[in-house]
Design an enzyme around this catalytic site. Structure first.
Site, PDB file in Angstrom:
ATOM      1  N   ARG A 184       2.306  -8.140   4.975  1.00 38.93           N
ATOM      2  CA  ARG A 184       1.544  -9.103   5.533  1.00 38.93           C
ATOM      3  C   ARG A 184       0.561  -9.648   4.663  1.00 38.93           C
ATOM      4  O   ARG A 184       0.098 -10.833   4.338  1.00 38.93           O
ATOM      5  CB  ARG A 184       0.597  -8.909   6.780  1.00 38.93           C
ATOM      6  N   ARG A 185      -0.263  -8.443   3.729  1.00 36.04           N
ATOM      7  CA  ARG A 185      -1.262  -8.933   2.745  1.00 36.04           C
ATOM      8  C   ARG A 185      -0.638  -9.695   1.450  1.00 36.04           C
ATOM      9  O   ARG A 185      -0.265  -8.900   0.482  1.00 36.04           O
ATOM     10  CB  ARG A 185      -2.038  -7.836   2.639  1.00 36.04           C
ATOM     11  N   LEU A 234       1.431  15.462   5.995  1.00 33.96           N
ATOM     12  CA  LEU A 234       0.081  15.104   5.566  1.00 33.96           C
ATOM     13  C   LEU A 234       0.094  14.360   4.138  1.00 33.96           C
ATOM     14  O   LEU A 234       0.411  14.816   3.151  1.00 33.96           O
ATOM     15  CB  LEU A 234      -0.713  16.270   5.534  1.00 33.96           C
ATOM     16  N   VAL A 242       6.862  -7.476  10.172  1.00 33.73           N
ATOM     17  CA  VAL A 242       8.422  -6.944  10.545  1.00 33.73           C
ATOM     18  C   VAL A 242       8.453  -6.701  12.044  1.00 33.73           C
ATOM     19  O   VAL A 242       9.360  -6.792  12.526  1.00 33.73           O
ATOM     20  CB  VAL A 242       8.515  -5.436   9.850  1.00 33.73           C
ATOM     21  N   TYR A 296       3.440   7.545  18.386  1.00 33.12           N
ATOM     22  CA  TYR A 296       3.615   7.386  17.065  1.00 33.12           C
ATOM     23  C   TYR A 296       4.868   8.555  16.860  1.00 33.12           C
ATOM     24  O   TYR A 296       6.055   8.247  16.324  1.00 33.12           O
ATOM     25  CB  TYR A 296       2.293   7.940  16.090  1.00 33.12           C
ATOM     26  N   ALA A 337       0.960  -1.329  -0.106  1.00 35.61           N
ATOM     27  CA  ALA A 337      -0.104  -0.053   0.000  1.00 35.61           C
ATOM     28  C   ALA A 337       0.984   1.281  -0.072  1.00 35.61           C
ATOM     29  O   ALA A 337       1.973   1.149   0.263  1.00 35.61           O
ATOM     30  CB  ALA A 337      -0.928   0.187   1.164  1.00 35.61           C
ATOM     31  N   GLY A 338       0.094   2.250  -0.007  1.00 35.44           N
ATOM     32  CA  GLY A 338       0.832   3.928   0.109  1.00 35.44           C
ATOM     33  C   GLY A 338       2.360   3.913  -0.631  1.00 35.44           C
ATOM     34  O   GLY A 338       2.504   3.544  -1.653  1.00 35.44           O
TER      35      GLY A 338
HETATM   36  P1  NDP Z   1      -0.067   2.426   4.569  1.00 33.03           P
HETATM   37  O1  NDP Z   1      -1.119   2.217   5.572  1.00 33.03           O
HETATM   38  O2  NDP Z   1      -0.903   3.129   3.181  1.00 33.03           O
HETATM   39  O3  NDP Z   1       0.895   1.417   4.324  1.00 33.03           O
HETATM   40  C1  NDP Z   1       1.329   0.635   5.335  1.00 33.03           C
HETATM   41  C2  NDP Z   1       2.333  -0.463   4.749  1.00 33.03           C
HETATM   42  O4  NDP Z   1       3.122  -0.990   5.823  1.00 33.03           O
HETATM   43  C3  NDP Z   1       1.599  -1.241   4.140  1.00 33.03           C
HETATM   44  O5  NDP Z   1       2.001  -1.987   3.059  1.00 33.03           O
HETATM   45  C4  NDP Z   1       1.639  -2.393   5.264  1.00 33.03           C
HETATM   46  O6  NDP Z   1       1.554  -3.799   4.740  1.00 33.03           O
HETATM   47  C5  NDP Z   1       2.861  -2.278   6.012  1.00 33.03           C
HETATM   48  N1  NDP Z   1       2.930  -2.851   7.215  1.00 33.03           N
HETATM   49  C6  NDP Z   1       2.351  -2.171   8.244  1.00 33.03           C
HETATM   50  N2  NDP Z   1       2.565  -2.842   9.499  1.00 33.03           N
HETATM   51  C7  NDP Z   1       3.413  -4.026   9.123  1.00 33.03           C
HETATM   52  C8  NDP Z   1       3.926  -5.130   9.798  1.00 33.03           C
HETATM   53  N3  NDP Z   1       3.762  -5.279  11.060  1.00 33.03           N
HETATM   54  N4  NDP Z   1       4.600  -5.988   9.239  1.00 33.03           N
HETATM   55  C9  NDP Z   1       4.826  -5.822   7.709  1.00 33.03           C
HETATM   56  N5  NDP Z   1       4.071  -4.829   7.092  1.00 33.03           N
HETATM   57  C10 NDP Z   1       3.508  -3.887   7.824  1.00 33.03           C
HETATM   58  O7  NDP Z   1       0.815   3.825   4.937  1.00 33.03           O
HETATM   59  P2  NDP Z   1       1.934   4.895   4.393  1.00 33.03           P
HETATM   60  O8  NDP Z   1       2.335   4.252   3.098  1.00 33.03           O
HETATM   61  O9  NDP Z   1       1.303   6.261   4.459  1.00 33.03           O
HETATM   62  O10 NDP Z   1       3.013   4.722   5.441  1.00 33.03           O
HETATM   63  C11 NDP Z   1       4.145   4.191   5.143  1.00 33.03           C
HETATM   64  C12 NDP Z   1       5.057   4.788   6.161  1.00 33.03           C
HETATM   65  O11 NDP Z   1       5.382   6.231   6.005  1.00 33.03           O
HETATM   66  C13 NDP Z   1       4.678   4.454   7.653  1.00 33.03           C
HETATM   67  O12 NDP Z   1       6.061   4.209   8.260  1.00 33.03           O
HETATM   68  C14 NDP Z   1       4.175   5.752   8.253  1.00 33.03           C
HETATM   69  O13 NDP Z   1       4.457   5.802   9.711  1.00 33.03           O
HETATM   70  C15 NDP Z   1       5.077   6.767   7.187  1.00 33.03           C
HETATM   71  N6  NDP Z   1       4.356   7.894   7.135  1.00 33.03           N
HETATM   72  C16 NDP Z   1       3.271   8.250   6.531  1.00 33.03           C
HETATM   73  C17 NDP Z   1       2.675   9.557   6.579  1.00 33.03           C
HETATM   74  C18 NDP Z   1       1.316   9.717   6.044  1.00 33.03           C
HETATM   75  O14 NDP Z   1       0.732  10.732   6.075  1.00 33.03           O
HETATM   76  N7  NDP Z   1       0.571   8.682   5.273  1.00 33.03           N
HETATM   77  C19 NDP Z   1       3.243  10.555   6.730  1.00 33.03           C
HETATM   78  C20 NDP Z   1       4.735  10.432   7.412  1.00 33.03           C
HETATM   79  C21 NDP Z   1       5.188   9.228   7.501  1.00 33.03           C
HETATM   80  P3  NDP Z   1       0.379  -5.125   5.212  1.00 33.03           P
HETATM   81  O15 NDP Z   1      -0.615  -4.348   6.052  1.00 33.03           O
HETATM   82  O16 NDP Z   1       0.057  -5.944   3.819  1.00 33.03           O
HETATM   83  O17 NDP Z   1       1.241  -5.738   6.342  1.00 33.03           O
HETATM   84  C1  8X3 Z   2       2.163  11.023   9.389  1.00 37.88           C
HETATM   85  C2  8X3 Z   2       1.953  12.327   9.436  1.00 37.88           C
HETATM   86  O1  8X3 Z   2       1.453  14.510  11.004  1.00 37.88           O
HETATM   87  O2  8X3 Z   2      -0.133  12.563  10.681  1.00 37.88           O
HETATM   88  O3  8X3 Z   2       3.350  10.316   9.972  1.00 37.88           O
HETATM   89  O4  8X3 Z   2       1.604  12.230  12.036  1.00 37.88           O
HETATM   90  S1  8X3 Z   2       1.293  13.006  11.022  1.00 37.88           S
END
Ligand code: NDP
Ligand code: 8X3
Length: 238
Positions: free
Chosen positions: A32-33, A179, A55, A147, A10-11
Site C-alpha cells: 500500500r505504501r 520470531l 490485498v 492471527y 518491508a520485512g
Molecule cells: P512487515 O510488517 O515487516 O511487512 C508486512 C508487509 O505486508 C508490508 O510490505 C505491508 O505493506 C504488507 N501488507 C500488510 N497488509 C497489507 C494489505 N492489506 N495490503 C497490501 N499489503 C499489505 O511484516 P513481515 O515481513 O514480518 O511479515 C510478512 C508476512 O510474514 C506476514 O504474513 C506475517 O504474518 C508473516 N510472518 C511474520 C513473522 C515475524 O515474526 N516477522 C513470523 C511468521 C510469519 P504496506 O503496509 O505497504 O501495505
Molecule cells: C509471527 C511469529 O510467534 O509472533 O507469525 O506469531 S509469532
C-alpha cells in the site's frame, strides 16, 4: 523468472525481492505504501515493477493483476506474503476490527492473489505459490487467537492447493517462520516502538534475509521437488 511478491514494502517481502533480483529475476512488488515501492524501484531498476494495491480489496487486486504489462504477465512464482498481526489481547476482549483486518489480509488476500494468478500457471503447466504461514499456526500462544488461526488457514489452504494442482508441474509451499525482527511487532502494537522492541529483548531473532533465503531455496529446488512446508525458528526459540 518472474516473481510476484505481495508486501514488498518491508520485512520478508522486501528482502525476498532483493534476493531474487540478485539472480536477475523480474520482480513485481506490491504493497500500500507507494513511496516504499518507488524506493525499491529506484534500487532494483528495470527488473522491478511496483504495483500498489490493498490485498483486502478483491477488485483492486484483480484490476492490478489484469494491468500487468506483457513482459511481466507470465508470473512463475507468487509469494503470498502481505499480512500480519494486530493486537495481542485475549479473545474475550480482543478488538473485532483487528480480527476482521487479519482475516481480510491474511486469508482473503492470499485467496484473491492465488485465484487470479493460478489459472495461468496451470495452463502453462509451470509455477510456484509460496505462502507465508507461521509457527503460530501450530503453536498457540496467549493473544495469538485469530492471527494463529489465519496462519492455520494458510497451512491447510497450501495443502489443499497441492491436492488440486496434482498432475501439473505447479508447486506450493507453506513457509512458517518463528520470531523474526521486521516491522511485524510495530504493526501488531500499532506503532508502539518500545513495546515492539521488548518482544526481541534478550533474543537473537531470525532476520528478513533468513526468510528470503529459505523462500529462494524452496523455489530453486529441481522442478520435480516440492517443499510442502518449511518451518524456521531462531535457535533461541522453542
Ligand atoms: P512487515 O510488517 O515487516 O511487512 C508486512 C508487509 O505486508 C508490508 O510490505 C505491508 O505493506 C504488507 N501488507 C500488510 N497488509 C497489507 C494489505 N492489506 N495490503 C497490501 N499489503 C499489505 O511484516 P513481515 O515481513 O514480518 O511479515 C510478512 C508476512 O510474514 C506476514 O504474513 C506475517 O504474518 C508473516 N510472518 C511474520 C513473522 C515475524 O515474526 N516477522 C513470523 C511468521 C510469519 P504496506 O503496509 O505497504 O501495505
Ligand atoms: C509471527 C511469529 O510467534 O509472533 O507469525 O506469531 S509469532
Amino acid at each position: 523468472m518472474i516473481v510476484f511478491i505481495t508486501g514488498a514494502t518491508a520485512g520478508f517481502g522486501q528482502a525476498t525481492a532483493r534476493r531474487f533480483a540478485k539472480d536477475g529475476a523480474k520482480i513485481i512488488g506490491t504493497g500500500r505504501r507507494k513511496e516504499r515501492l518507488d524506493e525499491l524501484k529506484n534500487e532494483l531498476g528495470e527488473l522491478f515493477l511496483p504495483l500498489q494495491f490493498d490485498v483486502r480489496d478483491r477488485k483492486a487486486t484483480e484490476d492490478a493483476i489484469k494491468s500487468l504489462p506483457q513482459v511481466f504477465a507470465e508470473v512463475d512464482v507468487l509469494v503470498n506474503n502481505a499480512g500480519g498481526a494486530l493486537g495481542l489481547d485475549p479473545a474475550q476482549s480482543a478488538d473485532l476490527e483487528d480480527w476482521e483486518t487479519m482475516i481480510d489480509a491474511n486469508i482473503k488476500g492470499i485467496v484473491y492473489c492465488t485465484r487470479f494468478l493460478l489459472p495461468a500457471m496451470v495452463e502453462r503447466n509451470r509455477g510456484h505459490i509460496v505462502n507465508l504461514g507461521s509457527i503460530a499456526a501450530e503453536f498457540p500462544y496467549p493473544g495469538g487467537n485469530v492471527y494463529g488461526a489465519t496462519k492455520a488457514f494458510v497451512h491447510q489452504f497450501s495443502y489443499g492447493l497441492r491436492a488440486d494442482v496434482l498432475g501439473t508441474n505447479v508447486r506450493v509451499t507453506d513457509v512458517q517462520p518463528g520470531l523474526c525482527k521486521t516491522e511485524f511487532s510495530e504493526v501488531r502494537f500499532k506503532g508502539d516502538k518500545q513495546r515492539a522492541e521488548a518482544v526481541y529483548e534478550g533474543t537473537q531473532p531470525l532476520t528478513a534475509d533468513d526468510i528470503a533465503d529459505a523462500i529462494h531455496w524452496c523455489v530453486t529446488r529441481p522442478a520435480h521437488v516440492n517443499i510442502n512446508a518449511i518451518q524456521l525458528m531462531p535457535t533461541c526459540q522453542a
